[in-house]
Scaffold this motif. Structure first.
Motif, PDB file in Angstrom:
ATOM      1  N   GLU A   1       0.807  -1.217   0.000  1.00 10.80           N
ATOM      2  CA  GLU A   1       0.000   0.000   0.000  1.00 10.80           C
ATOM      3  C   GLU A   1       0.848   1.278   0.000  1.00 10.80           C
ATOM      4  OE1 GLU A   1      -3.123   0.066  -0.394  1.00 10.80           O
ATOM      5  OE2 GLU A   1      -3.601  -2.062  -0.132  1.00 10.80           O
TER       6      GLU A   1
ATOM      7  N   ILE B   1     -11.343   2.223   2.851  1.00  7.48           N
ATOM      8  CA  ILE B   1     -10.141   2.976   3.232  1.00  7.48           C
ATOM      9  C   ILE B   1      -9.916   2.988   4.743  1.00  7.48           C
ATOM     10  CG2 ILE B   1      -9.134   5.299   3.284  1.00  7.48           C
ATOM     11  CD1 ILE B   1     -10.172   5.718   0.454  1.00  7.48           C
TER      12      ILE B   1
ATOM     13  N   VAL C   1      -6.384   1.540   6.427  1.00  8.67           N
ATOM     14  CA  VAL C   1      -5.486   2.320   7.285  1.00  8.67           C
ATOM     15  C   VAL C   1      -5.392   1.680   8.666  1.00  8.67           C
ATOM     16  CG1 VAL C   1      -5.106   4.573   8.378  1.00  8.67           C
ATOM     17  CG2 VAL C   1      -5.963   4.444   6.032  1.00  8.67           C
TER      18      VAL C   1
ATOM     19  N   ASN D   1      -0.267   4.385  -1.803  1.00  8.16           N
ATOM     20  CA  ASN D   1      -1.562   4.949  -1.405  1.00  8.16           C
ATOM     21  C   ASN D   1      -1.610   5.413   0.041  1.00  8.16           C
ATOM     22  OD1 ASN D   1      -2.695   4.221  -3.956  1.00  8.16           O
ATOM     23  ND2 ASN D   1      -2.914   2.129  -3.226  1.00  8.16           N
TER      24      ASN D   1
ATOM     25  N   TYR E   1      -4.479   7.805   1.971  1.00  7.70           N
ATOM     26  CA  TYR E   1      -5.351   7.172   2.950  1.00  7.70           C
ATOM     27  C   TYR E   1      -5.245   7.862   4.310  1.00  7.70           C
ATOM     28  CZ  TYR E   1      -5.831   3.157  -0.232  1.00  7.70           C
ATOM     29  OH  TYR E   1      -6.103   2.339  -1.299  1.00  7.70           O
TER      30      TYR E   1
END
Length: 292
Positions: free
Chosen positions: A189, A261, A265, A192, A196
């Motif tokens: 990830e 999302i 996270v 991103n 996020y």
């Protein structure tokens, strides 16, 4: 957002870890949970009732986008993840209580998760999306949690010496697996993460810390022992983010990447906050013991 790492690799790794935990458990450990149910009842009440209310207040106070708000509520409604059992084991919690709570929470989630998410969607979203949780997700949790634990317990009964010899190496292997999962998640990830974190970082971090504090503090205020309180703290503080992501992105359910999302996270943040929490409560116990 979902990948072979989380859908295949992580369940297999957790299954191996749960096998190791089963090597150190006996039927008497679970009998004590039934004989002294107060820790389990407090933890379940916090998980099913208190945390969704707190999460709702948090997302309203932070004025999150509707889809992210529903994603946070989905996360709050998700049961404790199997990773909680590992953290409880590493930091001296009552693992049998964790296993019991994970199993019971997973069954309750069939009812509580759709109710909480549907109410949230009706409040935050114009289209009022609704879902029902597929029973096969519950069966997956049972397979990952209960079957390996039962095998480990059987080995302990049949070959107690072997179980004792394997206990330390498996605990070390558990740490190695956990670090590998964290590293793999971060790498996957990486591109991103910044977006996020900007979107829901504060909400996720605050909710995670509150979950850990309530999970540990509520049982302690009720006079529950520290091992059981550590188990409850981990169970309530480490939600099943993989389940939440699956529900969010599944075309048959919410079909929304944006709603996933918060869980994505959370699935990264919780590794570090839970480790810090475990260190603090373990240090507190060590300090208290040395002062006695």
């Amino acid at each position: 957002m979902d990948s072979p790492l989380t859908t295949i690799g992580l369940p297999i790794a957790l299954g191996i870890i749960m096998l190791g935990l089963g090597l150190g458990l006996t039927v008497a450990d679970f009998r004590r949970v039934v004989q002294f149910p107060k820790p389990a009842l407090i933890a379940l009440a916090c998980q099913a009732l208190l945390l969704p209310v707190i999460c709702f207040g948090l997302v309203v106070a932070l004025d999150l986008k509707p889809e992210l708000a529903v994603g946070m509520m989905l996360l709050a409604a998700s049961p404790g993840g199997t990773t909680a059992n590992l953290y409880s084991h590493l930091f001296g919690g009552h693992v049998a209580l964790n296993v019991t709570l994970t199993a019971v929470n997973s069954v309750l989630a069939v009812v509580t998760l759709p109710v909480i998410v549907n109410l949230s969607a009706g409040h935050f979203l114009a289209d009022g999306s609704s879902i029902g949780l597929q029973f096969d997700k519950v069966l997956q949790v049972f397979a990952i949690v209960l079957v390996p634990v039962a095998i480990g317990m059987a080995v302990r009964v049949l070959r107690e010496g072997l179980a004792e010899r394997l206990a330390r190496p498996v605990k070390i292997l558990s740490v190695v697996v956990l670090v590998a999962v964290i590293a793999g998640t971060l790498l996957k990830e990486w591109d991103n993460i910044a977006d996020y974190v900007v979107a829901v970082g504060v909400a996720v971090l605050v909710f995670n810390i509150i979950s850990l504090i309530i999970g540990y503090g509520a049982p302690r205020l009720a006079g529950v022992g520290q091992r059981e309180s550590i188990a409850a703290g981990m169970e309530i503080g480490i939600h099943n983010s993989t389940l939440a992501i699956t529900v969010a992105v599944s075309p048959a359910l919410l079909n929304s990447t944006e709603m996933a999302i918060p869980a994505a996270v959370y699935g990264i943040v919780m590794f570090f906050t839970a480790a810090a929490f475990g260190y603090l409560v373990t240090r507190q116990r060590t300090t208290a013991a040395s002062s006695a």
